[in-house]
Design a protein around this motif. Structure first.
Motif, short mmCIF file in Angstrom:
data_model
loop_
_atom_site.label_atom_id
_atom_site.label_comp_id
_atom_site.label_asym_id
_atom_site.label_seq_id
_atom_site.Cartn_x
_atom_site.Cartn_y
_atom_site.Cartn_z
N VAL A 144 0.83 -1.21 0.00
CA VAL A 144 0.00 0.00 0.00
C VAL A 144 0.87 1.26 0.00
N GLY A 145 0.21 2.39 -0.29
CA GLY A 145 0.84 3.69 -0.14
C GLY A 145 0.41 4.29 1.18
N LEU A 146 1.33 4.89 1.91
CA LEU A 146 1.01 5.51 3.19
C LEU A 146 0.74 6.99 2.96
N VAL A 147 -0.43 7.45 3.39
CA VAL A 147 -0.87 8.83 3.20
C VAL A 147 -0.59 9.62 4.47
N ASP A 148 0.00 10.79 4.33
CA ASP A 148 0.22 11.66 5.47
C ASP A 148 -1.11 12.32 5.84
N ALA A 149 -1.59 12.06 7.04
CA ALA A 149 -2.92 12.52 7.46
C ALA A 149 -3.04 14.05 7.39
N LYS A 150 -2.08 14.77 7.94
CA LYS A 150 -2.18 16.24 7.95
C LYS A 150 -2.17 16.80 6.54
N SER A 151 -1.31 16.25 5.67
CA SER A 151 -1.26 16.73 4.29
C SER A 151 -2.57 16.44 3.56
N ALA A 152 -3.28 15.41 4.00
CA ALA A 152 -4.58 15.06 3.39
C ALA A 152 -5.74 15.78 4.06
N GLY A 153 -5.44 16.71 4.97
CA GLY A 153 -6.50 17.50 5.60
C GLY A 153 -7.09 16.88 6.85
N LEU A 154 -6.46 15.84 7.37
CA LEU A 154 -6.94 15.20 8.60
C LEU A 154 -6.01 15.64 9.74
N THR A 155 -6.35 16.78 10.36
CA THR A 155 -5.43 17.41 11.31
C THR A 155 -5.65 17.01 12.76
N CYS A 156 -6.68 16.22 13.02
CA CYS A 156 -7.01 15.82 14.39
C CYS A 156 -6.99 14.30 14.50
N ALA A 157 -6.25 13.81 15.47
CA ALA A 157 -6.26 12.38 15.76
C ALA A 157 -6.52 12.21 17.26
N ALA A 158 -7.22 11.15 17.60
CA ALA A 158 -7.55 10.90 19.00
C ALA A 158 -7.49 9.41 19.29
N ILE A 159 -7.18 9.11 20.52
CA ILE A 159 -7.20 7.74 21.02
C ILE A 159 -8.37 7.67 21.99
N ILE A 160 -9.25 6.70 21.77
CA ILE A 160 -10.43 6.54 22.62
C ILE A 160 -10.36 5.18 23.30
N ARG A 161 -10.47 5.20 24.62
CA ARG A 161 -10.56 3.97 25.39
C ARG A 161 -12.04 3.69 25.63
N VAL A 162 -12.47 2.48 25.33
CA VAL A 162 -13.89 2.13 25.38
C VAL A 162 -14.09 0.97 26.35
N ARG A 163 -15.09 1.11 27.21
CA ARG A 163 -15.51 0.01 28.08
C ARG A 163 -16.95 -0.34 27.70
N LEU A 164 -17.20 -1.61 27.45
CA LEU A 164 -18.54 -2.06 27.08
C LEU A 164 -19.41 -2.23 28.31
N ARG A 165 -20.73 -2.19 28.10
CA ARG A 165 -21.68 -2.41 29.20
C ARG A 165 -21.50 -3.80 29.79
N ASP A 166 -21.38 -4.78 28.91
CA ASP A 166 -21.07 -6.15 29.32
C ASP A 166 -20.43 -6.82 28.12
N HIS A 167 -19.99 -8.04 28.31
CA HIS A 167 -19.25 -8.74 27.25
C HIS A 167 -20.11 -9.79 26.56
N SER A 168 -21.39 -9.55 26.50
CA SER A 168 -22.27 -10.48 25.80
C SER A 168 -21.92 -10.46 24.31
N ALA A 169 -22.21 -11.56 23.64
CA ALA A 169 -21.93 -11.65 22.20
C ALA A 169 -22.64 -10.54 21.44
N GLU A 170 -23.84 -10.21 21.85
CA GLU A 170 -24.62 -9.16 21.19
C GLU A 170 -23.94 -7.79 21.31
N ASN A 171 -23.46 -7.45 22.53
CA ASN A 171 -22.78 -6.17 22.73
C ASN A 171 -21.47 -6.10 21.97
N VAL A 172 -20.69 -7.15 22.04
CA VAL A 172 -19.40 -7.18 21.33
C VAL A 172 -19.64 -7.02 19.83
N ARG A 173 -20.60 -7.75 19.30
CA ARG A 173 -20.91 -7.67 17.86
C ARG A 173 -21.38 -6.26 17.50
#
Length: 166
Positions: free
Chosen positions: A66-95
């Protein structure tokens, strides 16, 4: 020369010789170079390069070129890391959570974790208002999520796709 073994999901053990590792390192640095340059880097003939690449793809060691695209040069100037906790680990929630993330083109990474958070998601956006739209319009609508915590990326100290192939 003795071949090292690399564990691969597609097959149990794949024998990679030194030429394979050199070829993979060269492809990771810049896959747009010529077959002749790849052959020189790998220490094999140019005619062998395409066969080795085809074999590495076939066995699942090389997923894509693949070709690697520079995010800022492509107009994507914001990046974030999100930590997520699920309500429970049921198959339905995970899916449900996985389905939401799979449909989000702004999510460039999602990994399941041990510890307090269940998942870590990396989001790229045009700017902070766009990031807010993504969170409110997509993630917060997912009923499987109990808690989210976001951190905006201020600086990349290291950002690579190259694996340490030895």
């Amino acid at each position: 020369m003795q071949a090292r073994y690399l564990y691969c999901m597609k097959h149990d053990n794949i024998a990679l010789d030194e030429a394979d590792r050199r070829l993979l390192r060269a492809l990771q640095r810049d896959a747009s170079v010529s077959q002749a340059e790849l052959a020189e880097a790998a220490g094999v003939s140019p005619s062998l390069v395409s066969r080795r690449i085809a074999r590495l793809k076939e066995v699942g060691v090389l997923r894509a070129v693949v070709g690697l695209v520079d995010a800022k040069s492509a107009g994507l100037t914001c990046a974030a890391i999100i930590r997520v906790r699920l309500r429970d680990h049921s198959a339905e929630n995970v899916r449900a959570f996985r389905d939401v993330v799979q449909r989000m083109e702004e999510a460039t990474l999602c990994v399941m974790l041990t510890g307090e958070a269940d998942y870590l998601v990396k989001i790229v956006a045009r700017d902070l208002p766009h990031f807010q739209e993504i969170v409110q319009g997509k993630l917060l609508r997912c009923k499987a999520i109990a808690h989210m915590e976001s951190s905006i990326v201020l600086e990349y100290l290291k950002d690579t796709t190259e694996l340490p192939l030895g």
